[in-house]
Design a protein around this motif. Structure first.
Motif, mmCIF file in Angstrom:
data_model
loop_
_atom_site.group_PDB
_atom_site.id
_atom_site.type_symbol
_atom_site.label_atom_id
_atom_site.label_comp_id
_atom_site.label_asym_id
_atom_site.label_seq_id
_atom_site.Cartn_x
_atom_site.Cartn_y
_atom_site.Cartn_z
ATOM 1 N N ILE A 177 0.949 -1.079 0.029
ATOM 2 C CA ILE A 177 0.100 -0.005 0.165
ATOM 3 C C ILE A 177 0.901 1.403 0.059
ATOM 4 C CG2 ILE A 177 -1.691 1.342 1.261
ATOM 5 C CD1 ILE A 177 -3.123 -1.232 2.201
ATOM 6 N N TYR A 181 1.769 3.752 -5.314
ATOM 7 C CA TYR A 181 1.826 4.830 -6.254
ATOM 8 C C TYR A 181 2.944 4.885 -6.957
ATOM 9 C CZ TYR A 181 1.702 9.815 -7.872
ATOM 10 O OH TYR A 181 1.801 10.786 -8.545
ATOM 11 N N TRP A 220 -9.204 4.151 -5.112
ATOM 12 C CA TRP A 220 -7.685 3.856 -5.197
ATOM 13 C C TRP A 220 -7.453 4.114 -6.750
ATOM 14 C CZ3 TRP A 220 -4.243 2.392 -1.975
ATOM 15 C CH2 TRP A 220 -4.433 1.969 -0.867
ATOM 16 N N THR A 285 -14.277 4.130 -1.088
ATOM 17 C CA THR A 285 -13.557 2.989 -0.969
ATOM 18 C C THR A 285 -14.382 2.051 -0.033
ATOM 19 O OG1 THR A 285 -12.827 3.876 1.271
ATOM 20 C CG2 THR A 285 -11.583 4.280 -0.915
ATOM 21 N N ASP A 290 -9.197 2.980 3.790
ATOM 22 C CA ASP A 290 -8.597 3.320 2.750
ATOM 23 C C ASP A 290 -9.000 4.582 1.923
ATOM 24 O OD1 ASP A 290 -7.407 0.827 2.445
ATOM 25 O OD2 ASP A 290 -9.188 -0.188 1.281
ATOM 26 N N SER A 294 -5.302 5.365 0.218
ATOM 27 C CA SER A 294 -5.278 5.392 -1.113
ATOM 28 C C SER A 294 -4.697 6.870 -1.424
ATOM 29 C CB SER A 294 -6.739 5.526 -1.661
ATOM 30 O OG SER A 294 -7.639 6.366 -1.264
#
Length: 439
Positions: A177, A181, A220, A285, A290, A294
């Motif tokens: 997580i 990115y 996300w 989400t 999240d 996210s």
């Protein structure tokens, strides 16, 4: 029919969104003619090869050269990425562990459906298939088709979030997580699979299935749209619709994200925090935590993932942003005070007042055009806002009271056990006079 070896040949005579596309027969059971029975003007430009070229060694034509759309420089944190990850081999969907990502790999962005195959499910495929067969035949339709598409596009390795993270390991899940990115940013290409968009839908129509796709509503997928330099949008039939560069104006309309950000002409860190929060304000989400997790990559911060903490995760995210991003627009949320209302009205939050927002949704109704500026720029902008070229010092009309520019200190924030300590420039605005022109 265009030249398969020349991606620009496909755009002869096409308007901005009226692009020619190629459909690959992914499973050898779908006829290419079935994918092109469209009659609207958008699909007058659709064409397919009567006899598709062999899959091996044939790369899909890119809608437009990424080099012509984006600056060539790569952000330093992406260029130096050194994070371990699992990847799928596209010709045989078998998982391989990499201590650092390979130079070239594809990545999938999608909306999760029911019965997605997990990390353990894919690992088990190797044991289920016979020695003479390819385990790809046992993979789910989405994984199989994505592997076929990526392989035809020239990629040996593919990352899919449903099966390339061992979610039974909390440590691996947290690392994934926090790294996600960068994984999307480092990928050579990101395939956006739109399960609810048909190849026969015109994306630019006001209420097209592209504009209303569920993919644009998920939390996300925000970073999955922004981070990669090359993003290809694919229909539910795995037909190429267009790429992020070609669709940048359309994507700005749908998401509210400036096209200059999407095409890397404006750097993400230069965008105000409140604006970035607003991008996420109408996204959803499955897990409340999240909402925060996210967004870590969007703000360039990292926090431990603690599922079960609920909305506290978003508060921890904001506290981490305060430590790393000198931008007081983090506090610009809730109802704005636009125009003349600033002079004689005040909106107070209901319930217990708090400096920090409770979720990205709190930034949805902020009506202000938020910008960030240095102290000198702030002073100059204030003069411009009042329509005066002369100095603001010593004004006696009672409309606005300010101090000398040198009196403004650099804003700072600090999280303490008693709350947040904040230092910000303050402007005193008395009640609005009828003669004032401040709007």
């Amino acid at each position: 029919m265009g030249n398969l070896n020349d991606p620009f040949d496909f755009f002869t005579g096409c308007s901005e969104f009226n692009i020619t596309r190629i459909c690959i027969d992914l499973s050898n059971i779908r006829s290419t003619s079935e994918s092109t029975s469209c009659t609207n003007s958008y699909h007058n430009y659709c064409c397919t090869a009567a006899q598709p070229p062999p899959r091996t060694g044939w790369a899909l034509p890119s809608p437009i050269s990424p080099q012509s759309l984006y600056p060539s420089e790569t952000p330093s944190f992406i260029a130096t990425l050194n994070v371990s990850m699992w990847l799928l081999k596209t010709d045989r969907p078998e998982l391989r562990y990499f201590s650092q990502p390979p130079e070239k790999y594809a990545i999938l962005s999608h909306v999760w459906g029911q019965n997605e195959q997990s990390f353990q499910d894919v690992q088990a495929l190797a044991c289920q298939h016979s020695s003479s067969s390819n385990p790809r035949v046992l993979a789910s339709e989405k994984i199989r088709d994505c592997c076929l598409y990526a392989e035809a596009d020239g990629y040996e390795w593919l990352w899919i979030d449903t099966c390339c993270i061992d979610k039974t390991s909390s440590a691996e899940l947290s690392e994934a997580i926090n790294s996600m990115y960068q994984w999307y940013a480092k990928a050579s290409v990101c395939y956006v699979y739109l399960h609810d968009v048909s190849a026969c839908s015109d994306p630019i129509e006001p209420h097209s299935s592209f504009r209303t796709s569920r993919w644009f509503t998920r939390g996300w997928t925000l970073q999955e749209l922004i981070a990669p330099r090359r993003v290809l949008f694919l229909s539910c039939e795995w037909v190429l619709l267009g790429d992020k560069g070609l669709f940048s104006s359309l994507l700005q309309e749908v998401t509210g994200i400036d096209a200059q950000v999407l095409t890397f002409r404006t750097s993400l860190p230069s965008v105000p925090v409140a604006t970035r929060m607003r991008w996420a304000s109408q996204r959803m989400t499955t897990r409340v935590e999240d909402e925060a997790y996210s967004l870590m990559g969007i703000f360039g911060v990292n926090i431990p993932t603690i599922y079960g903490e609920g909305s506290r995760a978003f508060r921890r995210l904001q506290e981490e942003i305060m430590k790393n991003v000198p931008d007081h627009t983090l506090f610009v949320w809730g109802h704005g005070l636009p125009g003349q209302a600033m002079a004689d009205q005040m909106y107070l939050p209901t319930g217990s007042p708090d400096l920090l927002a409770t979720s990205p949704a709190d930034f949805r109704d902020c009506g202000m055009n938020v910008v960030t500026k240095s102290v000198p720029e702030y002073w100059t902008s204030l003069q411009s806002l009042l329509g005066r070229s002369d100095s603001l010092e010593g004004r006696q009309d009672g409309f606005i009271q300010t101090r000398d520019q040198s009196d403004f200190e650099i804003p700072e924030f600090a999280v303490t056990s008693h709350g947040v300590r904040v230092r910000l420039p303050v402007i005193s605005i008395p009640p609005r006079r009828e003669s004032s022109n401040f709007n």
